[in-house]
Design a protein around this motif. Structure first.
Motif, PDB file in Angstrom:
ATOM      1  N   GLU A 272       0.830  -1.207   0.000  1.00 48.90           N
ATOM      2  CA  GLU A 272       0.000   0.000   0.000  1.00 48.90           C
ATOM      3  C   GLU A 272       0.870   1.265   0.000  1.00 48.90           C
ATOM      4  OE1 GLU A 272      -2.748   1.068  -0.679  1.00 48.90           O
ATOM      5  OE2 GLU A 272      -3.547   2.582   0.695  1.00 48.90           O
ATOM      6  N   TRP A 318      -9.053   2.699  -8.068  1.00 49.12           N
ATOM      7  CA  TRP A 318      -8.909   2.509  -6.621  1.00 49.12           C
ATOM      8  C   TRP A 318      -9.990   3.260  -5.876  1.00 49.12           C
ATOM      9  CZ3 TRP A 318      -4.947  -0.886  -6.131  1.00 49.12           C
ATOM     10  CH2 TRP A 318      -3.959  -0.877  -7.122  1.00 49.12           C
ATOM     11  N   GLU A 319     -10.521   2.641  -4.828  1.00 47.28           N
ATOM     12  CA  GLU A 319     -11.507   3.308  -3.998  1.00 47.28           C
ATOM     13  C   GLU A 319     -10.784   4.220  -3.008  1.00 47.28           C
ATOM     14  OE1 GLU A 319     -14.506   0.491  -2.499  1.00 47.28           O
ATOM     15  OE2 GLU A 319     -14.761   1.925  -0.830  1.00 47.28           O
ATOM     16  N   ASP A 325      -4.313   3.080   3.359  1.00 46.69           N
ATOM     17  CA  ASP A 325      -5.136   2.126   4.096  1.00 46.69           C
ATOM     18  C   ASP A 325      -4.505   0.745   3.981  1.00 46.69           C
ATOM     19  OD1 ASP A 325      -7.003   0.375   5.084  1.00 46.69           O
ATOM     20  OD2 ASP A 325      -8.607   0.950   3.702  1.00 46.69           O
ATOM     21  N   ARG A 328      -6.252  -2.441   2.632  1.00 49.32           N
ATOM     22  CA  ARG A 328      -6.599  -2.556   1.209  1.00 49.32           C
ATOM     23  C   ARG A 328      -5.641  -3.538   0.525  1.00 49.32           C
ATOM     24  NH1 ARG A 328      -7.824   2.038  -2.066  1.00 49.32           N
ATOM     25  NH2 ARG A 328      -7.067   3.527  -0.523  1.00 49.32           N
ATOM     26  N   ASN A 329      -6.118  -4.197  -0.531  1.00 51.21           N
ATOM     27  CA  ASN A 329      -5.221  -4.989  -1.363  1.00 51.21           C
ATOM     28  C   ASN A 329      -4.697  -4.102  -2.491  1.00 51.21           C
ATOM     29  OD1 ASN A 329      -3.887  -6.747  -2.989  1.00 51.21           O
ATOM     30  ND2 ASN A 329      -5.680  -7.975  -3.556  1.00 51.21           N
TER      31      ASN A 329
END
Ligand code: OVP
Length: 395
Positions: A272, A318-319, A325, A328-329
């Motif tokens: 990340e 990406w969200e 974060d 997240r992946n």
């Protein structure tokens, strides 16, 4: 000209100080945009950047991956045999370098690196308030990378300035590049000497490249140039990768708490940070033919600037992309590039980061910023000059 034309200069000081502030504008303007200032095209959306990186036949590297077109001007140094080549030469050099930079040879080193990171963090933690760039992000790679390559001990202080100059060299001949070139003359000479066989220790990755040449995989001259790739690409990148990782946690203290509660998230956190951080902001390609796109035709011989860091924060992919974060992946980010040129040293980078992160996890309960981080402007790297933090010792 059918593409949206932008006057934005991605290499001016305002842009480089806070590139993310400009990426939205680039992504929103179109899938392909024209940068008036440099007579080149640019892509900043994830889908287009990834597709261009994948299509190495169309978006070639052999004419340079900086603004300079090697078909029209001499590179400032002999071209890299990895980064600045195309197949078939690229596949031969990459193949032999893949064998040298193998995961197997790194696995054996991991416990050694973990011990060294533990010792470094134990030293640093006693100082209270520190500059994490100097004390950790620079110190750790300099304790492990020269040994991995088998470099002589004298002159290691030239490694970072050399990398800095090389990465500036992918941009235009602006003040940033001119200044770092002027500062790096000694470093350039030291690196050239350090790549020679007689200056490499046996057992290191440098000597292993020469041993590959002995087996006929490449010439001794090519071996020397390939060793240079390790020295160019392997230091300023990981220094800023580690600085960025610490910066991410100093700015997002709830994420540090989350990681402390569940250390099995360490690998995810590193991935990340690679997505979020944008250490390598951009690379260019050159078109090998006329390329038809939805927005118009990109003529053969055009330079195309690929914004890796903007792709990694593209909301189409990406969200909540600006959020760091660790849950997240972030897999599939293009921070190490994509396709045939994807970072050769990525496992070195990940393992260095992991060693430092695990040492911090074991010894530090809190990381917090004690001052404003200072940027070091570079034409390619989103680099930190200074990162004042305080580390709270555990127990
Ligand atoms: C990020 C890279 C960067 C700079 C130089 C080289 C490679 C090289 O091969 O010399 S990859």
């Amino acid at each position: 000209m059918s593409f949206p034309s932008l006057t934005i200069d991605p290499f001016d000081e305002e842009f480089l100080s806070d590139p993310f502030a400009y990426h939205d504008e680039l992504r929103e303007a179109g899938a392909v945009v024209w940068l008036k200032k440099y007579d080149c095209y640019a892509m900043a959306r994830f889908a287009e950047v990834q597709a261009a990186l994948k299509d190495w036949q169309t978006y070639i590297s052999g004419r340079g991956v900086g603004l300079a077109d090697f078909a029209r001007e001499e590179p400032w140094r002999p071209a890299s045999l990895l980064l600045e080549t195309d197949p078939p030469l690229h596949d031969r050099t990459r193949g032999l370098m893949n064998k040298v930079a193998s995961l197997a040879s790194l696995r054996a080193l991991m416990p050694v690196w973990r011990t060294k990171a533990d010792a470094l963090v134990a030293e640093v933690i006693l100082k209270g308030e520190i500059d994490a760039v100097e004390a950790l992000a620079e110190a750790f790679p300099l304790r492990v990378f020269p040994e991995l390559i088998g470099l002589r001990e004298e002159g290691l202080e030239h490694l970072i300035p050399y990398g800095t100059t090389a990465f500036n060299g992918f941009g235009p001949r602006n003040r940033i590049l001119e200044q770092s070139m002027a500062d790096a003359q000694e470093a350039i000479a030291w690196v050239a000497e350090s790549c020679k066989r007689e200056n490499l220790k046996s057992g290191g990755w440098g000597m292993q490249v020469y041993e590959s040449a002995d087996r006929g995989d490449c010439s001794p001259e090519e071996a020397e140039r390939l060793v240079r790739s390790f020295l160019t690409a392997g230091v300023d990148t990981t220094v800023n990768g580690i600085a960025n990782l610490i910066h991410a946690f100093a700015e997002n203290r709830e994420e540090w708490a989350k990681l402390r509660a569940d250390p099995s998230l360490a690998k995810r956190a590193i991935e990340e940070s690679l997505r979020w951080g944008g250490v390598v902001q951009t690379f260019f390609r050159t078109t090998s033919r006329d390329v038809a796109t939805d927005g118009g035709m990109i003529p053969e011989g055009s330079k195309v600037l690929l914004f890796l860091a903007a792709a990694n924060r593209d909301p189409r992919k990406w969200e909540d992309p600006d959020r760091f974060d660790i849950s997240r992946n972030a897999g599939g980010h293009v921070g190490f590039g994509f396709g045939i040129h994807q970072c050769l040293g990525q496992m070195v980078a990940r393992l260095e980061a992991e060693a430092v992160l695990c040492a911090l996890l074991a010894q530090v309960t809190e990381i917090h910023a004690t001052g404003t981080p200072q940027r070091r402007l570079n034409n390619t790297l989103y680099a930190l000059a200074e990162l004042p933090v305080s580390l709270t010792p555990a127990g």
